[in-house]
Design an enzyme around this catalytic site. Structure first.
Site, PDB file in Angstrom:
ATOM      1  N   SER A   1      -4.149  -9.517 -13.134  1.00 42.05           N
ATOM      2  CA  SER A   1      -3.837  -8.558 -14.196  1.00 42.05           C
ATOM      3  C   SER A   1      -4.536  -9.052 -15.452  1.00 42.05           C
ATOM      4  CB  SER A   1      -2.332  -8.558 -14.443  1.00 42.05           C
ATOM      5  OG  SER A   1      -2.024  -7.978 -15.699  1.00 42.05           O
TER       6      SER A   1
ATOM      7  N   ALA B   1       0.818  -1.223   0.000  1.00 43.68           N
ATOM      8  CA  ALA B   1       0.000   0.000   0.000  1.00 43.68           C
ATOM      9  C   ALA B   1       0.850   1.270   0.000  1.00 43.68           C
ATOM     10  CB  ALA B   1      -0.932  -0.001   1.212  1.00 43.68           C
ATOM     11  N   SER B   2       2.163   1.128  -0.145  1.00 46.49           N
ATOM     12  CA  SER B   2       2.998   2.336  -0.094  1.00 46.49           C
ATOM     13  C   SER B   2       2.872   3.174  -1.359  1.00 46.49           C
ATOM     14  CB  SER B   2       4.464   1.940   0.125  1.00 46.49           C
ATOM     15  OG  SER B   2       4.839   0.920  -0.783  1.00 46.49           O
TER      16      SER B   2
ATOM     17  N   ILE C   1      -2.418   0.370 -16.008  1.00 44.41           N
ATOM     18  CA  ILE C   1      -2.664   1.395 -14.989  1.00 44.41           C
ATOM     19  C   ILE C   1      -1.408   2.257 -14.848  1.00 44.41           C
ATOM     20  CG2 ILE C   1      -3.423   1.808 -12.618  1.00 44.41           C
ATOM     21  CD1 ILE C   1      -5.472   0.188 -14.329  1.00 44.41           C
TER      22      ILE C   1
ATOM     23  N   ALA D   1       1.966 -15.878 -15.886  1.00 42.50           N
ATOM     24  CA  ALA D   1       1.709 -17.159 -15.206  1.00 42.50           C
ATOM     25  C   ALA D   1       1.351 -16.924 -13.742  1.00 42.50           C
ATOM     26  CB  ALA D   1       2.925 -18.073 -15.325  1.00 42.50           C
ATOM     27  N   THR D   2       2.042 -15.963 -13.095  1.00 39.78           N
ATOM     28  CA  THR D   2       1.706 -15.702 -11.675  1.00 39.78           C
ATOM     29  C   THR D   2       0.299 -15.138 -11.565  1.00 39.78           C
ATOM     30  OG1 THR D   2       2.587 -13.405 -11.585  1.00 39.78           O
ATOM     31  CG2 THR D   2       4.122 -15.212 -11.063  1.00 39.78           C
ATOM     32  N   LYS D   3      -0.048 -14.280 -12.508  1.00 39.72           N
ATOM     33  CA  LYS D   3      -1.350 -13.617 -12.404  1.00 39.72           C
ATOM     34  C   LYS D   3      -2.492 -14.574 -12.771  1.00 39.72           C
ATOM     35  CE  LYS D   3       0.103  -9.819 -10.720  1.00 39.72           C
ATOM     36  NZ  LYS D   3      -0.392  -9.298  -9.435  1.00 39.72           N
TER      37      LYS D   3
ATOM     38  N   VAL E   1       5.993  -9.754   1.755  1.00 41.51           N
ATOM     39  CA  VAL E   1       5.039 -10.857   1.558  1.00 41.51           C
ATOM     40  C   VAL E   1       5.726 -12.106   1.002  1.00 41.51           C
ATOM     41  CG1 VAL E   1       3.044  -9.319   1.262  1.00 41.51           C
ATOM     42  CG2 VAL E   1       4.250 -10.181  -0.770  1.00 41.51           C
TER      43      VAL E   1
ATOM     44  N   TYR F   1       5.316 -13.278 -15.369  1.00 41.88           N
ATOM     45  CA  TYR F   1       4.315 -12.426 -14.717  1.00 41.88           C
ATOM     46  C   TYR F   1       2.904 -12.924 -15.046  1.00 41.88           C
ATOM     47  CZ  TYR F   1       1.711  -8.140 -13.550  1.00 41.88           C
ATOM     48  OH  TYR F   1       0.818  -7.234 -13.023  1.00 41.88           O
TER      49      TYR F   1
END
Ligand code: NAP
Length: 246
Positions: free
Chosen positions: A141, A12-13, A187, A156-158, A63, A154
């Site tokens: 995403s 959230a930074s 975005i 694959a992770t999403k 995380v 990326y």
């Protein structure tokens, strides 16, 4: 007045996570703001939200580390006593040719994006199950839906996050918990800082709504999925993307 439990927003930074924190704070939620490296930005955001009257606490944690996630969730529950919403937003991206991806690159993306989401969900669920309530919003995403060239790891992770969301929604639905996903389009955040103005202009032209998304656009979808109006939605993927992917 309804007593609201807290919302924990990971990553959230900056960017989308910061916009989510602002959106929930504006609605009167106590906000647990997680950051990893951007301490200065996180402190500034907390100060901004507190000035607006919000109850905000900061929680530094990676995380990518199970112990840190578990300590963070314990500390969030100590501070706020009740957690209503988890937004698994923290994530990293990398653009590279598939044949250039090392084992380390692949593992790092999975460790933060997928395993990070898994760890956060696993850490909050005993609390949610005990209360028979809770909202989890994961962040995928559009590349997790459609696949992005030079972003195979990326993507694959999403895609994995979408699978996790759907399966977990089935498992914890009977406990009164919803699990939904946002899959944003392009975005305008630091994550896209490597794109040239020309690339961004092309993406804007490809988008039927003729603009890039703003972090606030995603925050509105997240906020909707956390709210009363989404109480019969679970296991769904909502894609704030301006129509670039239909
Ligand atoms: P961003 O501006 O790069 O911000 C990323 C955030 O994630 C930062 O707050 C960062 O925290 C945090 N983070 C990264 N690694 C972390 C870790 N190991 N532990 C805890 N926090 C960590 O990115 P963004 O555009 O806002 O992206 C947010 C999410 O939306 C990501 O999951 C991303 O994949 C997804 N998304 C973005 C777009 C886009 O076009 N921007 C599109 C679709 C999906 P620190 O700086 O404090 O380390």
């Amino acid at each position: 007045m309804v007593r609201r439990g807290a919302v924990l927003v990971t990553g959230a930074s900056r960017g989308i996570g910061a916009a989510c924190a602002r959106r929930f704070a504006r609605a009167g939620y106590p906000v647990a703001l997680n950051y990893n490296r951007s301490e200065e930005a996180a402190l500034a955001l907390a100060e901004e939200l507190r000035t607006g009257g919000a109850w905000v606490e900061l929680f530094q944690a990676d995380v990518g580390d199970t112990g840190q996630v578990e300590r963070m969730v314990d500390n969030v529950l100590d501070k706020f006593c009740q957690l209503d919403i988890l937004v698994c937003n923290a994530g990293i991206a990398r653009q590279q040719l598939f044949t250039d991806i090392t084992d380390g690159d692949w593992r790092e993306l999975f460790n933060i994006n997928v395993d990070g989401t898994f760890r956060c969900c696993r850490a909050v669920l005993p609390h949610f199950i005990h209360r028979k309530a809770g909202r989890i919003i994961t962040v995928s995403s559009m590349w997790g839906v459609t696949g992005g060239s030079c972003e195979v790891a990326y993507s694959a992770t999403k895609a994995a996050i979408i699978g996790l969301t759907k399966a977990l929604a089935k498992e914890v639905g009977p406990s009164g918990i919803t699990v939904n996903c946002v899959a944003p389009g392009v975005i305008d955040t630091e994550m896209n800082g490597n794109l040239t103005p020309e690339d961004l202009e092309l993406l804007r032209e490809e988008t039927p709504l003729e603009r890039l998304g703003q972090p606030e656009d995603v925050a509105e979808s997240v906020f909707f999925l956390a709210g009363e109006g989404a109480s019969f939605l679970t296991g769904q993927v909502l894609s704030p993307n301006g129509g670039i992917l239909i």
